[in-house]
Design an enzyme around this catalytic site. Sequence first.
Site, PDB file in Angstrom:
ATOM      1  N   SER A 165      11.647  85.665   8.189  1.00 41.10           N
ATOM      2  CA  SER A 165      10.332  86.182   8.537  1.00 41.10           C
ATOM      3  C   SER A 165       9.517  86.494   7.294  1.00 41.10           C
ATOM      4  O   SER A 165       8.317  86.207   7.224  1.00 41.10           O
ATOM      5  CB  SER A 165      10.479  87.440   9.392  1.00 41.10           C
ATOM      6  N   GLY A 188       8.087  90.142  21.152  1.00 44.55           N
ATOM      7  CA  GLY A 188       9.419  89.825  20.657  1.00 44.55           C
ATOM      8  C   GLY A 188       9.514  90.035  19.162  1.00 44.55           C
ATOM      9  O   GLY A 188      10.229  89.312  18.463  1.00 44.55           O
ATOM     10  N   PHE A 239       9.201  90.171  28.103  1.00 44.06           N
ATOM     11  CA  PHE A 239       7.968  89.378  28.024  1.00 44.06           C
ATOM     12  C   PHE A 239       7.891  88.289  29.085  1.00 44.06           C
ATOM     13  O   PHE A 239       6.859  87.647  29.251  1.00 44.06           O
ATOM     14  CB  PHE A 239       7.713  88.817  26.628  1.00 44.06           C
ATOM     15  N   HIS A 256      10.361  78.729  20.313  1.00 46.78           N
ATOM     16  CA  HIS A 256      11.424  77.735  20.121  1.00 46.78           C
ATOM     17  C   HIS A 256      12.759  78.184  20.717  1.00 46.78           C
ATOM     18  O   HIS A 256      13.685  77.380  20.824  1.00 46.78           O
ATOM     19  CB  HIS A 256      11.575  77.363  18.642  1.00 46.78           C
TER      20      HIS A 256
END
Length: 346
Positions: A165, A188, A239, A256
């Site tokens: 990240s 998320g 979600f 993904h």
Amino acid sequence: MTPGTAGAPADPAADTATVMELLTGGVVAQTLRALAELRIADHLAEGPLTAEEVAEREGSHPRATYRLMRAASSLGLLSYEGDHRFALTGPGRALRADVPGSLRSLVLVQTAHAHWTSLAHFPEAVRRGSNQVKKALGAEIWEYYTHPENAEEAALFARAMGDVSALVTQGAVAALDTAGVSTVVDVGGADGHFVLGLMEAEPRLHGQVLDLPHAVEGARREAGKRGLADRFSTATGDFFTEVPPADLYLLKTVLHDWDDDQCATILRNCRSAVHEGGRVLVVEMLVGEMGQPDIVTRADMAMLALTNGMERDIDEFDALFAASGWRRSATYPVGGGQFGMELTAV
């Protein structure tokens, strides 16, 4: 005749060599694991050393350590400096621990029990069109990580995702125009590094992470450490059911992990909750031109082996967006091989 082979002379020896080179991929991955486990890059951080010196520091077998470092030099991760001494190269520095750009945790988790065992069932995943993780591990991958006995591997996975990240967050924050945005939800978002990075860049923004209960605790701690707690909140939830209202949704390396129907549900939930004029930023890798060398297609094989998700090309993403009430309005690289795709509601 196979496309791309017309007029090409037969060269069985070269063809065999190509396949043999590909076949060593598993050995290369475990070589990376050994380099990471033995902290070879950290031992060499201050300058060249012999394998014997590294082995003495690490408590490893001198001859085996030499063979490992020799192999690493053939892979371009170390350089041989003469007189039995090895030094780090640029790619080798990515195996250092706790430095910007580190991929050490990613190497360790990708070659750890859960991933490696699941990949052993890969042909069956292709045959059936779905991962065989439950057969390999006794649980789906996300459930496996929640089991107490797998806590160390789960923490390693979380660190790896945080490192990855960090490779893209800075670029995405710099590229994203937040004019007209006051509320941002990181869907998320785990530890919240993305939304917190945006909040640091734009003091007027209020951010929120939506994730599972065990994940949002880390986000709250991170917001406190950065002095952003007064503008930050968390929401625990699913979600696939609903998302909080916002001006901007961040979906970084989320889609993904899921199949097309599941992705469409996430995107529709964002579409239902978004404020008027609001947007979504999707950050993902993009499959490139057919038949060209492409690391993303290899990542896609890992997704097939381990999750219900996939890597997608731009046309596949556009089809998802159109089916869920969005239109892609901008696309740009954000670093680490990832692309930002901005969506506006239709």
